[in-house]
Design an enzyme around this catalytic site. Structure first.
Site, PDB file in Angstrom:
ATOM      1  N   HIS A 170       1.521   3.734   9.546  1.00 20.05           N
ATOM      2  CA  HIS A 170       2.732   3.654   8.708  1.00 20.05           C
ATOM      3  C   HIS A 170       2.467   4.398   7.399  1.00 20.05           C
ATOM      4  CE1 HIS A 170       5.622   1.689   5.927  1.00 20.05           C
ATOM      5  NE2 HIS A 170       6.394   1.735   6.999  1.00 20.05           N
ATOM      6  N   GLU A 171       3.519   4.904   6.822  1.00 24.96           N
ATOM      7  CA  GLU A 171       3.461   5.643   5.559  1.00 24.96           C
ATOM      8  C   GLU A 171       2.611   4.973   4.475  1.00 24.96           C
ATOM      9  OE1 GLU A 171       7.077   7.949   3.590  1.00 24.96           O
ATOM     10  OE2 GLU A 171       7.383   5.783   3.638  1.00 24.96           O
ATOM     11  N   THR A 172       2.530   3.650   4.500  1.00 29.26           N
ATOM     12  CA  THR A 172       1.794   2.932   3.450  1.00 29.26           C
ATOM     13  C   THR A 172       0.291   2.852   3.711  1.00 29.26           C
ATOM     14  OG1 THR A 172       2.311   0.926   4.663  1.00 29.26           O
ATOM     15  CG2 THR A 172       3.720   1.448   2.784  1.00 29.26           C
ATOM     16  N   LYS A 173      -0.178   3.369   4.849  1.00 27.70           N
ATOM     17  CA  LYS A 173      -1.598   3.246   5.184  1.00 27.70           C
ATOM     18  C   LYS A 173      -2.374   4.505   4.761  1.00 27.70           C
ATOM     19  CE  LYS A 173      -0.723  -0.716   7.320  1.00 27.70           C
ATOM     20  NZ  LYS A 173       0.548  -1.329   6.957  1.00 27.70           N
ATOM     21  N   ASN A 174      -3.708   4.463   4.906  1.00 24.80           N
ATOM     22  CA  ASN A 174      -4.533   5.584   4.433  1.00 24.80           C
ATOM     23  C   ASN A 174      -4.198   6.899   5.127  1.00 24.80           C
ATOM     24  OD1 ASN A 174      -5.732   3.282   3.398  1.00 24.80           O
ATOM     25  ND2 ASN A 174      -7.807   4.081   3.536  1.00 24.80           N
TER      26      ASN A 174
END
Ligand code: PLP
Length: 379
Positions: A170-174
Site C-alpha cells: 500500500h502507498e503508506t508502506k516502505n
C-alpha cells in the site's frame, strides 16, 4: 516514486499482456523468493487479500477461534471474520505495541485454530516463543508482515517464519504500488492450493506451466492476483529497495539522535524507556520504547504519558506545519466487537488501549530530506 515506474508500465503494455501472472509478477515474486529464502510468493491486490487467502488456506470455519493483537489494522481481523471465526484478542507488550507472547497460552481453547502475529512498525514479534506455543497446540501461525519488508527475526525475513506471511505494498508502506500485497507460503503443502485460490478456484497456473492439458473449476477461490500494470510499478520500487531502505534508516537515526540529545532528565533513563522534556511545551514527558531495534524504519513514533500530552505535542508540531498522526484504536473496543464479540469488548487490555491513546507517528517517507531540530524546541 523512483523514476522508472512509468517506463516499466509502458514495457508491460508493450509485452501485450497486462492481466496478472505475467513477466513483472514473476520478477517481483522471484525477488522475494531468492533474496529472502521464501518457499513461494504470490502477488495479491493487497495485504488484505493475502490475509483472506491465509484464512482460506487454514480452512477457518464458523466457530473457530483465532488469536491476534487488539492493536492492529481491521484487515487482520476481517479476513478471519469473513470465514465466520471468533476473534480472541491479545494485549500488547508493556514496552512495545507487538502482542505479548506470554499472554497467548491462556487464551487457547479446543476451538483455537490459528495465531495471527502482527510485526508492528516492522519490528519482529517473539517468533521462537510463538512458534513453539503453536506447535504444542497444533495451531497455524500467520504473520501479518504488512509493515515488515526487509526486516528480520534472527536472520529470518519477516513473513518467512510462520506457515504463511502477508505483506502490503500500500502507498503508506516502505515499498508501494498504490494498492498491492503478497502472500508468502512457507509450508510447501499449501502451495498448490494457494495458486488455485489465487486464480479464481481454477488450476490455470498449472495449465500455463504445461502441467495439465486443460484448466477448470477445482476449488473455491477469487481474483486475488494484481494486473501487470501494478506489478510493473512494484518492480520499479523493488529495484531501488536498498536505496529506499538506507534513506529511511538514516532518517530514523536522525530522529532518534535528535530526541536523545534533547532529553533533560537523564535520571529517568532506563534500558528500554527514555524520557525527555521539550522546552516551550509545558510538562511534556515523552517516552519511547526499546530503541535497540529500529526494524526496517517503517515508522518513527513517540509514546506519551497520556492522551493530553500527545495532543499538546501534536498541536505544537502543527503550529510548525508538521503533520503527526495517531495509529490504531484497540479493536476489542470497536463498535464491531461490541456488537459481535461482546465478551471481547468487556476485556481489559490496558497496553493496547495505552498505545491507542498515547502513540504518535512523525513524518517518515523517502522524500523527507531533513529532520528539523525545531521538533524539539519552541524556537
Ligand atoms: C497496511 C496494513 C494492512 C493492510 O494492507 P493493505 O495492503 O492496505 O490491504 C494490514 N495489516 C497491517 C498491520 C497493516 O499495516
Amino acid at each position: 516514486m523512483t523514476g522508472k515506474e512509468l517506463s516499466y508500465i509502458q514495457q508491460a503494455v508493450d509485452l501485450g499482456k497486462i492481466s496478472g501472472n505475467g513477466e513483472f509478477t514473476r520478477r517481483c515474486q522471484a525477488f522475494f523468493e531468492q533474496n529472502y529464502g521464501i518457499e513461494k510468493c504470490l502477488l495479491t491486490n493487497s495485504c488484505t487479500d493475502a490475509l483472506e487467502m491465509a484464512a482460506l488456506l487454514c480452512d477457518i470455519k464458523p466457530g473457530d477461534e483465532v488469536i491476534m493483537p487488539s492493536f492492529t489494522f481491521v484487515s487482520t481481523a476481517n479476513a478471519f471474520v469473513l470465514r465466520g471465526a471468533k476473534i480472541v484478542f491479545v494485549d500488547s507488550k508493556p514496552d512495545h505495541p507487538n502482542m505479548d507472547e506470554s499472554l497467548i497460552e491462556e487464551l487457547i481453547t479446543h476451538k483455537t485454530k490459528a495465531i495471527v502475529v502482527v510485526h508492528y512498525a516492522g519490528v519482529a514479534c517473539e517468533m521462537d516463543a510463538i512458534m513453539s506455543i503453536a506447535a504444542q497446540h497444533k495451531l497455524w501461525v500467520i504473520e501479518d508482515a504488512a509493515q515488515g519488508i526487509d526486516s528480520f527475526y534472527k536472520e529470518k525475513a519477516l513473513g518467512s517464519i510462520g506457515h504463511l506471511g502477508c505483506m502490503s505494498f500500500h502507498e503508506t508502506k516502505n515499498i508501494q504500488c498504490g494498492e498491492g500485497g503478497m502472500l508468502m507460503i512457507n509450508d510447501p503443502a499449501m502451495i498448490k492450493r494457494a495458486e488455485i485460490l489465487w486464480e479464481k478456484g481454477t488450476d490455470r497456473a498449472a495449465f500455463f506451466r504445461g502441467e495439465v492439458n486443460k484448466y477448470g473449476w477445482v476449488d473455491i477461490g477469487s481474483s486475488f492476483l494484481p494486473s501487470e500494470v501494478t506489478a510493473a510499478f512494484l518492480w520499479a520500487q523493488l529495484e531501488e529497495l536498498k536505496f529506499i531502505q538506507s534513506r529511511r534508516m538514516s532518517l530514523w537515526e536522525s530522529y532518534f539522535q535528535l530526541f536523545k540529545d534533547n532529553k533533560t532528565n537523564p535520571e529517568l533513563l532506563s534500558d528500554t524507556l527514555q524520557f525527555f522534556f521539550i522546552e516551550g511545551v509545558k510538562d511534556l514527558n515523552i517516552t519511547w520504547q526499546s530503541t535497540k531495534n529500529k526494524g526496517n524504519a517503517h515508522m518513527f513514533y513517540l509514546i506519551f504519558k497520556n492522551e493530553s500530552d500527545r495532543a499538546n505535542y501534536s498541536g505544537f508540531l502543527k503550529s510548525k506545519e508538521v503533520l503527526s498522526v495517531f495509529h490504531y484504536q484497540s479493536l476489542h473496543k470497536s463498535d464491531y466487537a461490541r456488537n459481535h464479540f461482546p465478551a471481547q469488548f468487556e476485556r481489559n487490555l490496558p497496553n493496547s488501549d495505552r498505545y491507542s491513546d498515547s502513540l504518535l507517528r512523525l513524518p517518515m517517507f523517502y522524500e523527507l530530506r531533513e529532520v528539523s531540530r525545531s521538533l524539539c524546541s519552541d524556537q
